[in-house]
Structures are given as structure tokens and as C-alpha cells.
Design an enzyme around this catalytic site. Sequence first.
Site, short mmCIF file in Angstrom:
data_model
loop_
_atom_site.label_atom_id
_atom_site.label_comp_id
_atom_site.label_asym_id
_atom_site.label_seq_id
_atom_site.Cartn_x
_atom_site.Cartn_y
_atom_site.Cartn_z
N ASP A 41 -7.49 2.67 1.57
CA ASP A 41 -7.38 2.84 3.17
C ASP A 41 -8.19 4.52 2.68
O ASP A 41 -8.26 5.37 3.19
CB ASP A 41 -5.96 3.43 3.66
CG ASP A 41 -5.69 3.57 4.55
OD1 ASP A 41 -6.77 3.71 5.66
OD2 ASP A 41 -4.65 4.19 4.88
N ASP A 82 1.65 4.45 0.71
CA ASP A 82 1.86 6.08 0.58
C ASP A 82 2.32 7.44 -0.19
O ASP A 82 3.51 6.95 0.65
CB ASP A 82 0.89 6.81 1.73
CG ASP A 82 -0.34 5.50 2.45
OD1 ASP A 82 -1.35 5.42 1.89
OD2 ASP A 82 -0.06 4.89 3.67
N HIS A 96 -5.07 10.15 -0.59
CA HIS A 96 -5.62 10.45 0.60
C HIS A 96 -5.06 10.76 1.85
O HIS A 96 -5.60 11.50 3.56
CB HIS A 96 -6.65 9.12 1.25
CG HIS A 96 -5.15 7.65 1.08
ND1 HIS A 96 -4.68 7.15 0.24
CD2 HIS A 96 -4.96 7.13 2.89
CE1 HIS A 96 -4.08 6.86 0.08
NE2 HIS A 96 -3.69 6.04 2.12
N HIS A 147 0.72 -1.19 -0.01
CA HIS A 147 0.16 0.00 0.46
C HIS A 147 1.18 1.11 0.39
O HIS A 147 1.83 1.62 0.94
CB HIS A 147 -0.90 -0.35 1.37
CG HIS A 147 -2.09 1.35 1.32
ND1 HIS A 147 -2.77 1.40 0.52
CD2 HIS A 147 -1.99 2.16 1.73
CE1 HIS A 147 -3.41 2.97 0.79
NE2 HIS A 147 -2.11 3.36 2.01
#
Length: 882
Positions: free
Chosen positions: A125, A15, A351, A13
Site C-alpha cells: 500500500d 496500518d 505510510h 495489512h
Amino acid sequence: MTRKKAHIISHSHWDREWFLPLESLRFKLVTLMDEVEGLLDMEAGFNHFHMDGQMIMLEDYLAVKPAKREKMKQLVADGKLRIGPWYMLQDAFLTSGEANIRNLQYGLEMAKEFGHVEKIGYFPDTFGLYGQVPQLMSQAGFDTVVFGRGVNPTGFNNQVFDSAFASKYSEMFWESPDGSKVLGILLANWYSNGNEIPVEKEEAKVFWDKKLADVERFASTDEWLFMNGCDHQPVQTDLAEALEVAKELYPDVDFIHSHFERYQDAVKQSLEPEKLQTVYGELTSQQSDGWSTLANTASSRIYLKQANEKMERLLERLAEPISVIASDAGVPYPHEYLAFAWKLLMENQIHDSITACSLDEVHREMEVRFEKVEQVTMSLISNAARKLTEQITIAETGIPITIFHAGGVEIAKTIEIELETDEIHFSEMHFEQIPDELAKLPAQTFRLETSEGVEIPVVVEPLGIHFNYDLPERKFRDSYFARKYKLTFIVENLPAIGYETLYAHAISEVEPSSALTMENRFLKVEVAANGTYTLFDKMSGIEARGLGAYEDVGDIGNEYMFKEAGDKLRVDTLQSKPEMSVLREDKLGKTIIIRHEIEIPESASAAAFAEEKRRLVWHPERQSPRSEKRIILKVATELTLNKHDKQLAVRVKIVNNADDHRFRVLFPTGVTCETHQAGSVFEVTTRPNKQAKEWTNPTSDNRKQAFVTSGNVLIATHGLPEYEVSENGDKLELTLLRAVSEIGDWGDFPAYEAECHREITAEFYVFLTDGSKAINSELPAEVNALLAPVYAMQHKPSNKAKTLPENQNFAKWKAANGLVFSTFKLAKDNKRIVRFYQTATEPTILQTIHTWGKSTILEETSIGQEKTFTVRPNEIITLKGV
């Protein structure tokens, strides 16, 4: 009895920026991708790698290693590298509906260039999900979505609670307000439930005994999902060996190195639909204790939310529509440049970026990106406007000014433009002499007329003599000095989508009064001694009193969540005596300014709060009081009511020099009610005022887009997405500022610039209405148009042929109440696109002058050739020119 199948999906994931800035994480990304390439090429049993559903990962990697593009395409074509569908993983509530669509369009476009798209809606997420996700996914051709938040409660470090109010199964159906339904797969044990699988047998047995049991608790089928990765997780290089060990330990389970398309197909074949629940609308962890909803990311670093909304509206309501209009006049539609602007904006909409829950370095870089987006977007707007004004047929007298608007409905708006006169170019006179020559000219003011000769009242403010320059198409920069004036005026009926040309020619000023009241034919406003105001709507007879008080409260939470200071000390302005005066009064209207100086605590109690942060006390358990030391918070409020306004415009300037606090403006709503309504992504959603019985958080903060209404009050805002409505609906609170000092959630990461020591300017509008009827009224469309920007351009001399009329309206349609305009642009094949969304609870008729085909949000094809369309309740309808 069927065999259990454990689908292990390798991923990381990603970010893009969070607890480390972009370039620090890009370095790790390049290392990750090089290792992934090697495994996919060489390691037997390592078959697939999921690229987190976002194409920007590949873009960031290829920016460093462009020579790897063809290799990446090969891995995608071979089914090994699993990419798409999004360009990036956005925050759902803090990005507009059109931004969500562009994100999907550009992501799919890029993924198809690489050869294959992982056709699954992926929201691992996202901090809550809007209710129209199933409709958007269905229109894009997806029937399954995977998400990690919104149903089950989570806690510190994303721990999943074993709770009585959790989802029964990880599989469920999810239905949009319009009735669109998809299969929803909840990452019930998070997206790291198969992370770091042991190779040593004893460790593997302990690992799998727990992991298999955790998944079985939620799975409705024998197809079980294990996510092998986590945030920025390096790829597990010995995974193939670990899976061989697992197969040996559990011969009754098939361990498959899988990917999402294979997994979702297996789940769909095994489903027993009658066993599954259906969840409806938005998923915001309503059935939880309310402490980990992450809703307060809507108010962290509020200046970023304001900048984001401004850029969205410039792109959606000016750059794209004005480019369509210009294309009619022979100006090529800038597909590539608009995509560049959107993608640059999307870098800030990821996000952990737009939610402002990252390091200070991250958010400093975001401000620079927003500036770059504005530069690009304004270049597109001004170029199209210039090309159009050069071709507009104009009168021989007066200074022509053309106003561009694309709010979707005709509307009255207050316009400001800086007008230049008496230009003297450097080619005409030595530049040192020009300012003195201009200073000799007599003072002047202006009057305005429409193209039909109807006078428009205007307020003129001389701005002095200024340097400027033109950039001719085929010549070097042409410098000059000119006299400059700010003209402020109201245009009553701006076209829904189009332009109107006015002419500047001299008007007397009105002496201001000292009365703290304002009135036009729609509203009357009275300001009380404490700075609150009363509104009376002359059309409906509705009155609301005591509006606009301020409240300051300690905040010992973090960038994710608000937590009130332990002493519960709140400071409000209800007993204050601010300075008040008339700032302006003229033929356009009136502005009253209210200056508060509010004594508040300087911060949280330094020692106690520092200790709680050091010990990583989970924010619900924090108890630090506010500091005994006080400072003065200066707040200036401008109330403006102009001639044709149906709403009160409010501008609040806060010079924030305090730490650890939240500052709100309060609105008594006039009545009690059980529900309220708020703008969201392609819908107006109705929300209960009272939270579920499991909710223990004392606050019930929520997120909105555009507006919120409760009782008799509707508040429309520019970039202020957080609000709270009291349980009985009699009070609405709008967050203007939240100042905190750390990222929070999972470690000790200071973020002192989140204290927002800067001037914050908040802008919003106050309407009086019967809020319960907002959905079935014209209000959503009117608010949408009110918040749309306008662009005014003074014509420059041009030899271009004058072939365009002075005024044009491109909105060739008629829609009943409830239908809200969303976009006017060109598709990739240069066919016109217009999109609306329905907020009414009954079908609506949309009538158009031209023939259109009905399309999906992807705008690739259209069906039929119609002029009349029936729009279902809550439908997102896209029309494509034929």
C-alpha cells in the site's frame, strides 16, 4: 493443459496507526496474534500467516507479551509465521534513500534473529514507488517485488478500475534507471481479493465465480494469488473449512494455503517472459485519471514532513559521520543507539503516519516522537563532538570553536553558535551574587580567525546573562552563570566530511541601508513593490523575474488529495503592496523582510462543505465554494543573500488561521520546456510536464526530495516535498501549506488539526541554472551539501591529551560531476562505509586515496581492493573499508 492453482495467503495489512491511534490498534494486534498462534498450532489446513512484510508488528506484539518470543521464533523456524523483510512499511517518496536502506537493514536483521526472512520486496500500500526500487531489491538479493499501487488506477475505498489503461497482466518486469530488473507482481485486485471466503456452498460459489474471473483477467500464468485479509482484518478462523468447500466446488483448481516464497517460485517457473511488459522507473499512477494518486499526502500537515527531513539529515549528515570520526579517536561507535534512533524515527515513517492521513491523535503522538528522536540524535552528536574537541590541539589564545560538517563536498556555509564567556561557577560565588557581578563587566564583541590566522567576518549579538551547567563524567552537575553571545559567520571551505577549528577573539558593525537590493560576486537580487524578486546570476548571465508571489486557493479535498473549491476563487499577491524593510545588513550579507497581509476566505462554505462530507461525496465530484467571510493571513518573508552564497535563501513564516485552503509560492521559470527534473530516492528523475491523455485531474502535483528544477529556476527545500510544474514548464509552484479537515478516502473521519492552525516556517533556496543540465552537473551534489546541517561546538577545558589536529577532512575521494554523497558510517563489523549515487547519464570515475571493496546496500561483504571505481549511470555504489 496445466491445472489452475489458487494460492491463498492469509495476512492482515497492519496500518500501525490510522483511523485509530496506536494503542487502540495494538490491542487488536495482540488479539490477532493470539488467534494466529492457536490456528498455526491446532488447525489442520491452516499452514501459514504472512506478517505484512514488517517486523514492527512482532515488536509491538512482544512489547505486550514478551514471554511469547520463543514461541514466535518456533513458528518462524517451522515456516508457519512468514516475516520480513522490512522493519516497517514506509512511504517511499517521503523517506530518504538512507532511511529506506536502514528500514531494510534493521528489518532483515530482526527477521534473521527469528530464523527466516520472507525474501520478497513487499509494498502492498505504498503511495507510489520510486524508480530505484528494483536496484535496491537486487542489491539486497531479492528478485521479486509485490506492490499494490502505481500501475493500475484505484478509486474510492481502493476500488480497482476496469480500465483501458490498466496493466495487461499482474506480472511484469520492472526496471530501474540503472538497468536492474526484477519481477513485479501487481496486486491487481488489491490485497483483499481473497478476504472472508464463505463456507456455505451457495455463497462460496458466487464468491469464487467472481474472484476467479477477476484474477484470471490479469494473470499471465496459471498461478493465481488470493490475499485472505485486509486492513486490521481478524484472521479467518474457518479458512481451512472454506478451502475444502472451494475444492469440492472447483475440482479443476488446486486451492493451496500458501505463502509468498512458494507463490513467487511457482510463478517464475510458469512465466512466459515474452508475454510480459517491462515498466520503467517510478510508478506513480502516471497512466490514470490522476484523481487517486495520493500525491497530496506530500503536503498534508506539512510540519510533519519538515520534522521528518530534519531528523533524517541529523542522523545521516551528523550523527553517523561524526560518530565515525570520533571512533578514530577511541570513542566506541554507537551502533545500538543509532539503531534505536532510526527505529524511533521509522515509527513516524510508516505510510499512514508520515503521509499525515490519520486521526489527530495519531499525529499528535508523532510530534512527541519527533521530539524524542531529536533528543536522542542530538545526544549522540554532542557526545561525539565533545569527545573530539577534548582531544583537538588548540592555540593558547582565543576561544576555540570546532565546526563539524558531512555534506559530501566542500562548501561555504553560514554558521550560528551561542558562545559563552566569563563563566562564574556556583562553587566560586554565591549564585545570587553572580548575575550582578557579571553585569559589571565591560561590553565586548568578538572577531574570528581560522587556525592559520585568517580573519573571518562575524556578527555578534549579545544575549545577556544566562544560567547553564556542565555534566562532568565523574562528578555532580556543575552550575554557573555566563555571558552569552550569538555569533554568525561564514566558513568558506568547510571540509566535505570532517571538522574545522576557529578562534573567537572584536569587530565593528556596518550600518544597515534601506535599499531593497542585495548583491555579492555571484548574484544580484532586486525586490519589487509587490514583494516579488528578480535574480540575476553574474556567472551565467541568467535572469529570472517576478519570483516569489503567493497564491491561496480553496481546498475541499482531504488529507489524501487536493480538490479546488467549486468557485475557483484564487487570491494572489501580484497586485499587493506589502511592507518591506532591511532586517539586517552587515559584513556577512543582508536580509530583507517582506510582510504581506493577505485577505482570504475564512474557510470553505460551511453548510455546503459539511453536507458534502456527510454524504461522503468522492472528492473529484465536490463543488463547495469558499466562504464569503474574509480573514487576514499574515505572511513574513525573509530574503537573505550572504557573502559567498550562490543562491538566495528564503524563509517564510505563515500564521495560519484559515481553514480549507492551499498556500503556494510561485516561480516563473524564464523559459518553456517539455520536461523538468526533481530529486528522488537515489536519483534525479526527469518527468514530463504534460500528463498522459487519460489524466483528467486539473492539477498535476508531484513529489520530490531535496530539489526541483524547471527552465532557469531550481528550488531546494527543507521538508517541502510537494510541487507542480505547468504544462509548458514556464511556472513552478511550491506548496508551503495545505489545510484540510478530514482523513477522507473511505469514510467520515474528521481530522480538524489538519487545518494546521499554527505558525508554519518554510525554508528554501532559489538557484538560477540551466535546469536541463542539472543531472550532468555538480548541482545535485551541491544541493545535497547545502541542505546538510552543521554542528558548532565551543571547547570546554579538558585535561585529555591533545592528539588531534585542528582541522581534518575525511573525504578521501575525488568524483566527477553527477556523483552524490549519501552516507558515511560504520558497518556492523566496524568497517567504514561510504555510499554515493550517480545522477549523470554517462559513467563516472570515482577515485579514492584509501583502498575499498565494493559492497551492496546491505554492507555485509565486499569484493576487491580498489582505489578507482567506474560508476554506471544511476548506480548506487557502496564502498566498504578493507
